[in-house]
Scaffold this motif. Structure first.
Motif, PDB file in Angstrom:
ATOM      1  N   THR A 450       0.727  -1.274   0.012  1.00  0.00           N
ATOM      2  CA  THR A 450      -0.050   0.087   0.034  1.00  0.00           C
ATOM      3  C   THR A 450       1.010   1.129  -0.039  1.00  0.00           C
ATOM      4  O   THR A 450       1.856   1.328   0.758  1.00  0.00           O
ATOM      5  CB  THR A 450      -1.033  -0.091   1.289  1.00  0.00           C
ATOM      6  OG1 THR A 450      -1.820  -1.219   1.337  1.00  0.00           O
ATOM      7  CG2 THR A 450      -1.856   1.119   1.044  1.00  0.00           C
ATOM      8  N   GLN A 451       0.621   2.153  -1.070  1.00  0.00           N
ATOM      9  CA  GLN A 451       1.602   3.249  -0.985  1.00  0.00           C
ATOM     10  C   GLN A 451       1.134   4.232   0.097  1.00  0.00           C
ATOM     11  O   GLN A 451       0.297   4.540   0.608  1.00  0.00           O
ATOM     12  CB  GLN A 451       1.393   4.036  -2.428  1.00  0.00           C
ATOM     13  CG  GLN A 451       1.709   3.033  -3.647  1.00  0.00           C
ATOM     14  CD  GLN A 451       3.110   2.575  -3.642  1.00  0.00           C
ATOM     15  OE1 GLN A 451       4.160   3.414  -3.345  1.00  0.00           O
ATOM     16  NE2 GLN A 451       3.235   1.419  -3.789  1.00  0.00           N
ATOM     17  N   VAL A 452       2.257   4.865   0.745  1.00  0.00           N
ATOM     18  CA  VAL A 452       2.203   5.806   1.798  1.00  0.00           C
ATOM     19  C   VAL A 452       1.086   6.992   1.329  1.00  0.00           C
ATOM     20  O   VAL A 452       0.351   7.552   2.223  1.00  0.00           O
ATOM     21  CB  VAL A 452       3.554   6.416   1.948  1.00  0.00           C
ATOM     22  CG1 VAL A 452       3.485   7.713   2.862  1.00  0.00           C
ATOM     23  CG2 VAL A 452       4.557   5.268   2.500  1.00  0.00           C
ATOM     24  N   ASN A 453       1.252   7.630   0.166  1.00  0.00           N
ATOM     25  CA  ASN A 453       0.505   8.623  -0.157  1.00  0.00           C
ATOM     26  C   ASN A 453      -1.095   8.199  -0.680  1.00  0.00           C
ATOM     27  O   ASN A 453      -1.805   9.195  -0.669  1.00  0.00           O
ATOM     28  CB  ASN A 453       0.727   9.480  -1.431  1.00  0.00           C
ATOM     29  CG  ASN A 453       1.232   8.561  -2.400  1.00  0.00           C
ATOM     30  OD1 ASN A 453       0.739   7.245  -2.754  1.00  0.00           O
ATOM     31  ND2 ASN A 453       1.751   9.269  -3.581  1.00  0.00           N
ATOM     32  N   SER A 454      -1.375   6.876  -0.492  1.00  0.00           N
ATOM     33  CA  SER A 454      -2.698   6.540  -0.734  1.00  0.00           C
ATOM     34  C   SER A 454      -3.501   6.335   0.507  1.00  0.00           C
ATOM     35  O   SER A 454      -5.018   6.196   0.399  1.00  0.00           O
ATOM     36  CB  SER A 454      -2.604   5.240  -1.336  1.00  0.00           C
ATOM     37  OG  SER A 454      -2.286   4.132  -0.511  1.00  0.00           O
ATOM     38  N   ILE A 455      -3.196   6.614   1.881  1.00  0.00           N
ATOM     39  CA  ILE A 455      -3.808   6.589   2.790  1.00  0.00           C
ATOM     40  C   ILE A 455      -3.664   7.671   3.970  1.00  0.00           C
ATOM     41  O   ILE A 455      -2.545   8.563   3.640  1.00  0.00           O
ATOM     42  CB  ILE A 455      -3.354   5.300   3.763  1.00  0.00           C
ATOM     43  CG1 ILE A 455      -1.974   5.372   4.234  1.00  0.00           C
ATOM     44  CG2 ILE A 455      -3.533   4.047   2.986  1.00  0.00           C
ATOM     45  CD1 ILE A 455      -1.567   4.388   5.300  1.00  0.00           C
ATOM     46  N   SER A 456      -4.590   7.859   4.717  1.00  0.00           N
ATOM     47  CA  SER A 456      -4.615   8.996   5.895  1.00  0.00           C
ATOM     48  C   SER A 456      -4.618   8.297   7.360  1.00  0.00           C
ATOM     49  O   SER A 456      -5.554   8.304   7.845  1.00  0.00           O
ATOM     50  CB  SER A 456      -5.749  10.016   5.543  1.00  0.00           C
ATOM     51  OG  SER A 456      -5.357  10.742   4.363  1.00  0.00           O
ATOM     52  N   PRO A 457      -3.394   7.836   7.678  1.00  0.00           N
ATOM     53  CA  PRO A 457      -3.640   7.094   8.903  1.00  0.00           C
ATOM     54  C   PRO A 457      -3.952   7.839  10.117  1.00  0.00           C
ATOM     55  O   PRO A 457      -3.572   9.092  10.188  1.00  0.00           O
ATOM     56  CB  PRO A 457      -2.105   6.555   8.956  1.00  0.00           C
ATOM     57  CG  PRO A 457      -1.188   7.552   8.400  1.00  0.00           C
ATOM     58  CD  PRO A 457      -2.301   7.991   7.084  1.00  0.00           C
TER      59      PRO A 457
END
Length: 623
Positions: A450-457
């Motif tokens: 999962t790409q870092v910029n694809s989520i808002s953790p």
């Protein structure tokens, strides 16, 4: 199941906490606020917000459609509409458990126990009335029919406040309110809370040893008595969580410590209490035949299984915590996979049971149904069971007895960081893109990345690096606890307690400002009471109690907190019994028997019931 007193079994733990909710940063849809990378164009919120650019655009169109001619009134109503974006909007737009069309507008009153800043002393409700009372507003949000209050009949879409409400008093009775301990109000600006300054850390945590034996969990009896249930674990069998739905082939998994994939299982099953007892609540055994198998899942590897379950204190649903399944670094990326039930918190309705045909059609994992307001209703990519995801191995979660919106979960890290999260609807807690605060670089990725910029953790609210407790990499494992709500140790009241498996450290976390979700933490010493009912030992060359491994925390119906360890069962005692100073403690009220007397009466307040060493259980009245 009406009228049946039942026993629920699982390979881990249970809890039932019926209490009201309170505030923390939360949006009107019960999701956590977003981290906004760029400032919204219409609403002046940046950083943390309950609006994204799409929400911001919708509010702007709603405002433009109101066609407000007076600039001063328009500015005020823009801020009122934009309160939907406030990180505390869930509390602003809810009163008496019902939604509001506009936020609670501050009057000039702030109670002494309010956590909101002095800005809330502004009489914003009067300001709105004075500025807008004679201004025409199209489709006014202050219409009486929307607020459910009495007012003048509305004959036109264009209205003035004076046409809707007889006076400022009537208007502010309907839309105004004070900031109190249980509510916050809107003063025209983003909500800010008082920073009271963290109180000094407690001098120590006093413990008394009340039992031998090694247990993984403890549950208070739901009848309110001094009885509690203790458990350890084994396993069962079921459908493998490594399957084609998540692009995983169990035949290709390696052996894990010599064990076959999905040899171990997580099971939730329901049993009835033994009918020989005069009252079901007094039963100490369960009938050996299952009433219902609620859930069964095969586990791909031999570690990181999670497995705890809790009942929601306000909704009554079953929350089930699962780990990522193991394998080192979550190689199949189960935690971020929205079609996998590993690395998740699930929310199930076990009172409404669908037919077998419906269970098969929906592909459910057992006999339960899906709450209609689960996050899948807003995120169609999520499995309907999922409440939150992106967890590695949640080990001990709890709802705060006084503020059940504080759903706390400790999540065990890989090799670097241990964390505690506040769980919210649809929240993504980052694993395996992040390990706590740090980006994670997996060594194996047969299941993809999962790409870092694809989520808002959602980042942890507290935690610690492994190096803080042990210089050896990987030698740490967090154990989640509880907000301390007992009167036994008044200096510990309101602090969140958690520990490390290796018993080298226990932490007390203090929230400041109150209801903000911001915490400061302190490690605290811990010792055994000099008059402990059972003899304690100490760590060589130290005053610390020798606990061995800390497996879990527990809480009884008197709100006292317990530690379940490899050296026995301990309960938090009055600080003076360990010679710890607490200015809030009434020392004269603490019994301190002489060494020649029998164990103190407070040592016998808990009546333990050990049922079936293989499984953990909860006595629960199911309606």
């Amino acid at each position: 199941m009406e009228g049946v007193f039942a026993v629920l079994f699982i390979v881990f733990n249970f809890l039932l906490l019926p209490h009201p909710s309170s505030s923390l940063p939360l949006c009107t849809d019960s999701w956590a606020p977003l981290t906004v990378s760029t400032k919204l164009e219409f609403c002046s919120y940046n950083g943390s917000s309950c609006c994204n650019s799409t929400d911001d655009s919708k509010l702007q169109k709603q405002f433009q459609a109101m066609n407000i001619s007076d600039p001063s009134c328009a500015s005020l109503l823009q801020s009122v509409l934009c309160a939907r974006c406030d990180p505390f909007s869930a509390k602003l737009f809810t009163i008496d458990s019902g939604p509001r069309p506009v936020p609670l507008l501050c009057n000039s009153t702030v109670s002494t126990n309010s956590s909101q800043s002095n800005q809330a002393t502004n009489d914003f409700c009067s300001q709105v009335w004075d500025t807008c009372q004679n201004v025409l507003i199209l489709n006014s949000p202050f219409a009486p029919s929307l607020q459910g209050q009495a007012g003048a009949p509305v004959n036109s879409n264009f209205t003035k406040l004076t046409e809707l409400w007889q006076s400022k008093t009537d208007f502010c009775d309907a839309f105004g309110g004070a900031s109190t301990a249980g509510s916050i109000c809107y003063d025209g600006e983003p909500v800010t809370l008082n920073e009271t300054g963290s109180p000094s850390a407690p001098h120590g945590l006093c413990l008394e040893k009340i039992g031998e034996g090694n247990y993984l969990d403890m549950v208070a009896h739901p009848d309110g008595s001094n009885r509690a249930f203790f458990s350890n674990q084994q396993g069962c069998s079921g459908r493998c969580s490594c399957n084609s739905d998540v692009n995983c082939d169990p035949s290709k998994l390696r052996l894990d410590n010599g064990d076959q994939p999905c040899q171990y299982q997580s099971v939730i099953a329901e049993y009835t209490a033994n009918g020989t007892a005069s009252q079901p609540s007094l039963a100490e055994n369960a009938r050996p035949s299952e009433v219902r198998r609620i859930f069964t899942m095969g586990l791909p590897f031999t570690s990181q299984h999670g497995g705890q379950i809790l009942f929601g204190p306000t909704d009554g649903y079953l929350y089930f915590m699962t780990g990522d399944g193991g394998g080192g670094g979550d190689p199949y990326n189960f935690s971020q996979n929205k079609k996998s039930i590993l690395g998740k918190i699930m929310r199930l309705d076990i009172d409404t049971i669908p037919s077998t045909a419906e269970i098969n059609r929906l592909g459910l994992w057992g006999n339960y149904s899906i709450p209609k307001d689960n996050p899948f209703s807003e995120d169609e990519d999520l499995l309907p069971e999922i409440w939150a995801f992106g967890l590695r191995n949640p080990w001990r979660c709890s709802f705060d007895l006084e503020r059940p919106s504080y759903f706390m979960c400790a999540d065990v890290g890989e090799n670097l960081y241990e964390e505690v999260d506040i769980i919210s609807k649809g929240g993504n807690y980052g694993w395996r893109v992040y390990e706590g605060l740090y980006p994670f670089d997996p060594t194996s990725s047969p299941g993809g990345n999962t790409q870092v910029n694809s989520i808002s953790p959602i980042l942890p609210v507290m935690g610690y690096n492994h190096s803080e407790v042990n210089k050896k990499v990987g030698s740490a494992s967090i154990i989640g606890g509880y907000f301390y709500r007992s009167n036994t140790d008044p200096c510990m009241y309101g602090r969140y307690l958690y520990a490390d498996l290796y018993a080298g450290a226990i932490w007390a976390a203090t929230e400041d400002p109150e209801n903000s979700g911001n915490f400061s933490t302190n490690t605290i010493p811990f010792a055994c009471a000099r008059d402990s009912p059972l003899e304690c030992s100490t760590v060589p060359a130290s005053t610390l109690a020798a606990l061995g491994y800390i497996y879990s925390f527990g809480q009884d119906n008197s709100k006292d907190i317990y530690l379940l360890t490899s050296s026995g069962v301990y309960r938090v005692a009055a600080p003076s019994r360990c010679s710890y100073t607490c200015s809030k403690e009434n020392v004269t009220a603490v019994a301190s028997p002489s060494p020649t007397t029998s164990p103190p009466s407070h040592a016998n307040q808990l009546s333990p019931v050990i049922l079936l060493s293989a499984l953990l259980l909860l006595m629960a009245g199911l309606a």
